[in-house]
Design an enzyme around this catalytic site. Structure first.
Site, PDB file in Angstrom:
ATOM      1  N   ASP A 292      62.561   2.302  26.225  1.00  0.00           N
ATOM      2  CA  ASP A 292      63.211   1.797  27.442  1.00  0.00           C
ATOM      3  C   ASP A 292      62.141   1.141  28.303  1.00  0.00           C
ATOM      4  OD1 ASP A 292      65.334   1.413  29.184  1.00  0.00           O
ATOM      5  OD2 ASP A 292      65.948   3.517  29.143  1.00  0.00           O
TER       6      ASP A 292
ATOM      7  N   HIS B  72      62.063  -7.098  31.471  1.00  0.00           N
ATOM      8  CA  HIS B  72      62.602  -5.787  31.842  1.00  0.00           C
ATOM      9  C   HIS B  72      62.527  -4.786  30.696  1.00  0.00           C
ATOM     10  CE1 HIS B  72      64.352  -6.937  35.807  1.00  0.00           C
ATOM     11  NE2 HIS B  72      64.182  -8.131  35.271  1.00  0.00           N
TER      12      HIS B  72
HETATM   13  P1  ADQ Z   1      69.379  -1.114  31.424  1.00  0.00           P
HETATM   14  O1  ADQ Z   1      69.102  -0.950  29.980  1.00  0.00           O
HETATM   15  O2  ADQ Z   1      70.754  -1.509  31.775  1.00  0.00           O
HETATM   16  O3  ADQ Z   1      68.345  -2.116  32.120  1.00  0.00           O
HETATM   17  P2  ADQ Z   1      68.788   1.236  33.271  1.00  0.00           P
HETATM   18  O4  ADQ Z   1      67.504   0.940  33.919  1.00  0.00           O
HETATM   19  O5  ADQ Z   1      68.902   2.645  32.814  1.00  0.00           O
HETATM   20  O6  ADQ Z   1      69.040   0.359  32.015  1.00  0.00           O
HETATM   21  O7  ADQ Z   1      70.103   1.070  34.206  1.00  0.00           O
HETATM   22  C1  ADQ Z   1      70.388   0.025  34.984  1.00  0.00           C
HETATM   23  C2  ADQ Z   1      71.440   0.406  36.058  1.00  0.00           C
HETATM   24  O8  ADQ Z   1      72.751   0.588  35.521  1.00  0.00           O
HETATM   25  C3  ADQ Z   1      71.142   1.666  36.850  1.00  0.00           C
HETATM   26  O9  ADQ Z   1      71.271   1.349  38.193  1.00  0.00           O
HETATM   27  C4  ADQ Z   1      72.204   2.679  36.434  1.00  0.00           C
HETATM   28  O10 ADQ Z   1      72.631   3.556  37.453  1.00  0.00           O
HETATM   29  C5  ADQ Z   1      73.333   1.795  36.023  1.00  0.00           C
HETATM   30  N1  ADQ Z   1      74.093   2.448  34.951  1.00  0.00           N
HETATM   31  C6  ADQ Z   1      73.630   2.721  33.728  1.00  0.00           C
HETATM   32  N2  ADQ Z   1      74.603   3.334  33.009  1.00  0.00           N
HETATM   33  C7  ADQ Z   1      75.670   3.435  33.813  1.00  0.00           C
HETATM   34  C8  ADQ Z   1      76.974   3.984  33.646  1.00  0.00           C
HETATM   35  N3  ADQ Z   1      77.320   4.554  32.525  1.00  0.00           N
HETATM   36  N4  ADQ Z   1      77.842   3.901  34.692  1.00  0.00           N
HETATM   37  C9  ADQ Z   1      77.467   3.343  35.844  1.00  0.00           C
HETATM   38  N5  ADQ Z   1      76.243   2.819  36.062  1.00  0.00           N
HETATM   39  C10 ADQ Z   1      75.352   2.860  35.054  1.00  0.00           C
HETATM   40  C11 ADQ Z   1      67.182  -2.895  31.751  1.00  0.00           C
HETATM   41  C12 ADQ Z   1      66.119  -2.190  30.912  1.00  0.00           C
HETATM   42  C13 ADQ Z   1      65.628  -0.938  31.625  1.00  0.00           C
HETATM   43  C14 ADQ Z   1      65.104  -1.294  33.010  1.00  0.00           C
HETATM   44  C15 ADQ Z   1      66.127  -2.131  33.770  1.00  0.00           C
HETATM   45  C16 ADQ Z   1      65.542  -2.694  35.072  1.00  0.00           C
HETATM   46  O11 ADQ Z   1      66.652  -1.863  29.630  1.00  0.00           O
HETATM   47  O12 ADQ Z   1      64.595  -0.313  30.873  1.00  0.00           O
HETATM   48  O13 ADQ Z   1      64.855  -0.113  33.737  1.00  0.00           O
HETATM   49  O14 ADQ Z   1      66.546  -3.258  32.990  1.00  0.00           O
HETATM   50  O15 ADQ Z   1      64.359  -3.411  34.817  1.00  0.00           O
END
Ligand code: ADQ
Length: 468
Positions: A362, A159
């Site tokens: 990211d 990811h």
């Molecule tokens: P993450 O680093 O967690 O995931 P991201 O893809 O931005 O990053 O978010 C994941 C989920 O968490 C989204 O559905 C988002 O809405 C939710 N989220 C994030 N911050 C939040 C907050 N403050 N409050 C509520 N909900 C929140 C990892 C990788 C990413 C990749 C994903 C999926 O780091 O690059 O996109 O996995 O593969």
């Protein structure tokens, strides 16, 4: 998943995180749950740490499919999870070798846990089962499974980004990486950039040969390294954003809302984002509507030192920006550390005029896609997206920025706030098409199809790798 597929063996998914009770709607966890419900199978994830850890799996529920946890001792949690996974692999794969904390014994804990997971899988799978490993916590599991003589099809999806050939040199176990990857049938990465970085690493390995079109051969095994950009449940998110009550933000009417939603992580570029907002405020015309920038960033991984540092830096920066620009009736920057429920996030993403999705590195960034799905196509907001988010490879109609270039980032904020309706609609329509045509169901079926169609693992002379 179609019945014909379910007859071809179960799906066995491994991810560090596993829902212990009800599965929350939306997101990756929900998508994995849906796939398993269709195919039947088994989902394996980590239990909460306890003083000691035994081998084997503990069932935590069954229905259309089974869920089970593997045990983790407190010391393994420190070494495998906080240590090797989140203080070595995470910073390294996000191009921050300067943040590496190589703890004595952390890799040993990683090996112990990966071997425990591999033994648990080996004891439970049938020969036709598909094994699908999620993420950087389990880079060695497939190699361990091959050493145990398993010939099942095994895929891994990473990811996070794949490190550059220079950065990866900082990994003490760099010499083992090609063998770890080659033990899978399909290595799934988010972007073509990541595939290029992995290819660079493999080209430097004397035992690996390229076969072209993403296929590689190493010591008699053929495997693929391909990109599968992850998507969201676009239709579901759109519906929940449309349903969500309008947030009460107590802002002046017509004042633009700029929004950031992230986990508090040094990869997300929050300080750079705050600085660009500061530069934008300094340059803006005093007569124009007063914008509010709402940044939601609840802390994560607080036991890791680098995460405490970023939190302090962010609070300092937010304080000084408000100190410089706030008025009696206006707080330009609101920084919310509290966890905000998913339906409220959907409502905020719908209300926002500008989304700031500007990580320094990211894998994909799902918030960018969620913002696009949440917007009203008749009067849509503008997505400001960093070149360094994997999503920028697909979402080319966003305003793409370099978060390190504060002045041009600030100009992009100004452009977004003032963008005419016609241009906003055109950009949004193009973005929406991408987000809906490559949603989470598309991602999942693309990966599983590729894994099913891969050449079955040929018996190979696998030995246990020497761990120094
Ligand atoms: P993450 O680093 O967690 O995931 P991201 O893809 O931005 O990053 O978010 C994941 C989920 O968490 C989204 O559905 C988002 O809405 C939710 N989220 C994030 N911050 C939040 C907050 N403050 N409050 C509520 N909900 C929140 C990892 C990788 C990413 C990749 C994903 C999926 O780091 O690059 O996109 O996995 O593969």
């Amino acid at each position: 998943m179609a019945d014909t597929e379910s007859q071809r063996g179960r799906l066995v998914v491994v991810s560090n995180r596993i829902p212990k009770g009800d599965v929350p709607a939306g997101g990756l966890v929900f998508a994995l749950h849906e796939a398993l419900r269709g195919s039947g199978g088994l989902w394996i994830g980590a239990a909460a740490p306890t003083p000691t850890a035994e081998d084997g799996l503990t069932s935590i529920g069954s229905g259309n499919y089974d869920r089970a946890t593997f045990a983790l001792s407190d010391a393994e949690y420190e070494g495998y999870y906080l240590g090797y996974a989140n203080s070595v692999l995470w910073p390294l794969f996000h191009h921050r070798p300067d943040l590496l904390q190589i703890g004595e014994g952390d890799f040993d804990a990683y090996v112990t846990v990966n071997r425990r997971v591999a033994r648990a899988i080996a004891n439970t799978v049938g020969p036709d089962d598909l094994i699908w490993i999620q993420d950087y916590h389990f880079l060695m599991v497939a190699h361990e499974l091959r050493a145990m003589g398993l010939h099942n099809r095994i895929g891994i999806f990473l990811h996070i980004p794949f490190p550059s050939p220079t950065d990866i040199m900082a990994l003490p176990q760099v010499a083992m990486m090609p063998a770890w990857l080659a033990a899978h049938d399909v290595v799934g990465l988010q972007t073509t950039r990541d595939v290029t970085s992995a290819a660079e690493m493999l080209r430097h390995d004397t035992k690996t040969q390229t076969l072209g079109q993403g296929a590689w051969s190493r010591e008699g095994r053929v495997f693929s390294v391909l990109n599968f950009p992850i998507g969201i449940d676009a239709a579901g998110f759109e519906a929940s954003a449309a349903r969500a009550p309008a947030p009460d933000l107590q802002m002046a009417p017509n004042a633009p809302l700029l929004l950031g939603v992230d986990r508090l992580d040094y990869t997300k570029g929050l300080v750079h984002r705050f600085e660009a907002f500061d530069a934008y405020l300094s340059a803006r015309d005093d007569a124009s509507p007063r914008p509010t920038f709402l940044q939601i960033a609840p802390p994560s991984r607080e036991d890791v030192e680098a995460y405490q540092d970023i939190r302090e830096e962010l609070e300092r920066t937010a304080g000084s920006i408000n100190g410089a620009h706030a008025d009696l009736d206006w707080t330009p920057l609101r920084y919310v550390r509290r966890h905000v429920p998913r339906d409220r996030v959907a409502g905020l993403l719908r209300r926002a005029d500008v989304a700031l999705v500007t990580p320094l590195a990211d894998g994909m960034n799902l918030v960018a896609k969620e913002f696009v799905a949440a917007q009203d196509g008749a009067d849509p907001g503008v997505l400001i997206l960093s070149h360094f988010a994997g999503a920028s490879e697909q979402l080319k109609d966003a305003l793409l920025v370099n978060p390190f270039d504060t002045a041009s980032f600030a100009r992009a904020i100004d452009e977004a706030v003032n963008m005419p309706l016609e241009e906003r609609c055109a950009r949004h329509a193009a973005l929406r098409k991408v987000v809906f045509s490559t949603d989470i169901a598309w991602w999942m079926s693309s990966f599983i199809r590729s894994l099913r169609n891969s050449t079955p693992a040929a018996p190979a002379p696998w030995g246990n790798m020497e761990i120094s």
